[in-house]
Design a protein around this motif. Sequence first.
Motif, PDB file in Angstrom:
ATOM      1  N   UNK A 110       0.819  -1.211   0.000  1.00 48.14           N
ATOM      2  CA  UNK A 110       0.000   0.000   0.000  1.00 48.14           C
ATOM      3  C   UNK A 110       0.853   1.262   0.000  1.00 48.14           C
ATOM      4  N   UNK A 111       1.982   1.217   0.732  1.00 50.32           N
ATOM      5  CA  UNK A 111       2.875   2.372   0.774  1.00 50.32           C
ATOM      6  C   UNK A 111       3.498   2.632  -0.592  1.00 50.32           C
ATOM      7  N   UNK A 112       3.895   1.576  -1.298  1.00 48.46           N
ATOM      8  CA  UNK A 112       4.466   1.768  -2.630  1.00 48.46           C
ATOM      9  C   UNK A 112       3.460   2.423  -3.566  1.00 48.46           C
ATOM     10  N   UNK A 113       2.224   1.933  -3.560  1.00 47.33           N
ATOM     11  CA  UNK A 113       1.210   2.512  -4.436  1.00 47.33           C
ATOM     12  C   UNK A 113       0.908   3.952  -4.047  1.00 47.33           C
ATOM     13  N   UNK A 114       0.842   4.207  -2.754  1.00 51.49           N
ATOM     14  CA  UNK A 114       0.561   5.571  -2.284  1.00 51.49           C
ATOM     15  C   UNK A 114       1.707   6.521  -2.641  1.00 51.49           C
ATOM     16  N   UNK A 137      -4.010   6.413  -9.964  1.00 53.65           N
ATOM     17  CA  UNK A 137      -4.820   5.314 -10.474  1.00 53.65           C
ATOM     18  C   UNK A 137      -4.070   4.390 -11.403  1.00 53.65           C
ATOM     19  N   UNK A 138      -2.872   4.781 -11.855  1.00 51.40           N
ATOM     20  CA  UNK A 138      -2.096   3.946 -12.770  1.00 51.40           C
ATOM     21  C   UNK A 138      -1.500   2.741 -12.052  1.00 51.40           C
ATOM     22  N   UNK A 139      -1.066   2.954 -10.817  1.00 47.83           N
ATOM     23  CA  UNK A 139      -0.459   1.894 -10.020  1.00 47.83           C
ATOM     24  C   UNK A 139      -1.226   1.783  -8.710  1.00 47.83           C
ATOM     25  N   UNK A 140      -1.941   0.680  -8.538  1.00 53.92           N
ATOM     26  CA  UNK A 140      -2.807   0.488  -7.377  1.00 53.92           C
ATOM     27  C   UNK A 140      -2.449  -0.814  -6.668  1.00 53.92           C
ATOM     28  N   UNK A 141      -2.763  -0.874  -5.389  1.00 54.34           N
ATOM     29  CA  UNK A 141      -2.535  -2.092  -4.604  1.00 54.34           C
ATOM     30  C   UNK A 141      -3.866  -2.658  -4.142  1.00 54.34           C
ATOM     31  N   UNK A 142      -3.977  -3.984  -4.197  1.00 55.32           N
ATOM     32  CA  UNK A 142      -5.087  -4.706  -3.585  1.00 55.32           C
ATOM     33  C   UNK A 142      -4.481  -5.679  -2.583  1.00 55.32           C
TER      34      UNK A 142
END
Length: 468
Positions: free
Chosen positions: A150-154, A165-170
């Motif tokens: 989540x930190x990487x995506x944020x 929105x290009x790089x998201x985490x689930x």
Amino acid sequence: MSTPDEVQASVVQARAAAARWAAAGWGGRRAALLGWKRSLAARMDEVAETVAAETGKPHHDARAEVLLALVHLDWAARNARRVLGRRRVPSGPLSAHQRALLAYRPMGVIGVIGPWNYPVYTPMGSIGYALAAGNGVVFKPSELTSSVGELLARSFADAVPEHAGLFLAVTGPGTVGEVLAGSAGVDKVAFTGSPGTARKVAAACAATLTPLLAECGGKDAVLVGEGADLDAVADAVVWGAMANAGQTCAGVERVYVVGSAYDGLCERIVSRARGLTPGEDYGPLTLPGQLAVVERHVKEALAAGARALLGGPGSLRPPFVGPVVLTEVPEDASAMTEETFGPVVAVNRVRDMDEAVARANSSAYGLGAAVFAGSRAAGQAVAERLRAGAVSVDSVLGFAAVPALPFGGTGESGYGRIHGADGLRAFATPRSMTVRRFAPLADLTSFATPGARAARAVELGRWWHGRW
């Protein structure tokens, strides 16, 4: 835990953002990725603290991991256009009237399923290269390191908000990864984990013919010749086997030593390993269930006739495992055939380098290896004979820090490559184009060409290829 609908929505959002990403062009994407890189560098301590909190690894190890990720992100951003941009290729005599062009286009949205042992460095080998190739990314980190994902995506959204929105985490357990690989509609999956889990991911991908890149670990060997510098070898082996508590896919698990070098190397390895302190020099086993695997491998090896030069079953002090050095381990023991993923190394004597190569190549895995042969030339010659995707001569894991080199294996180690030019191409689709420059004397793609002229052209081609 992300719901299936949330996973699907993330893919849809990343696909919409990918259209804007494509419009940014090579220069815009490079600038954005380098901006993200600089932001991650400035936030290194924050990222490292999160890695250390979730994995247990020492803070200095986490910082080194983030640095490796930065190195690869930088290379991908700076080299994407050179590797993937449109270029002219030779047309050949038969098609001299055509200009032949080759370019690579983005695949769309890449689903990345990452591991917990290196939760920044390893997935960045897919995330950074996929983004540089022009794709959107939906990242499913291990459930043990969800906060890192989540930190990487944020951090990406913070650094380049125009591409949010290009790089998201689930996040969530394996079922979330199954949805991402199966029904969510990604265009390719990049997975890192065990061979067993890779087979499940492959099955999910098969339903929609979604291509898969799988990196599944190894049982890497070090080959040591009689002329090698034993102090340097021992230092490399202990680090390669014990760093990150042995939780490295290309870490050292087997050592094959030729003849007279054996006794001296064993003494040096034991001396260095004995000086390590779990909890200071390396962290715990992050995955609790891995303790049982390590214990089983050590006990089965000893029961089969192996000797423990250092440690043994008593080295397991959950969640830590002290260094274990085994020798005379039968080649069919689980400690020699299965990935241990703990601070355990087996050192066996061999007659010569031919036997060392044969034993190293007998593994079902084929990821990495290292050779210390006494000279660089001899080491390279041995390296050429190894069935491994990456080999270091006179060091271990030297290839991991070279972003231009592709990384991946064969057999139980998986298939496909990350890093380097091959890593960029792994997330792009080649597009071939011809542009007719002039009318040929004998157009073999037209019914209007007189038969005699077409026949002469074919005969000329036959003569040419028969002669040369």
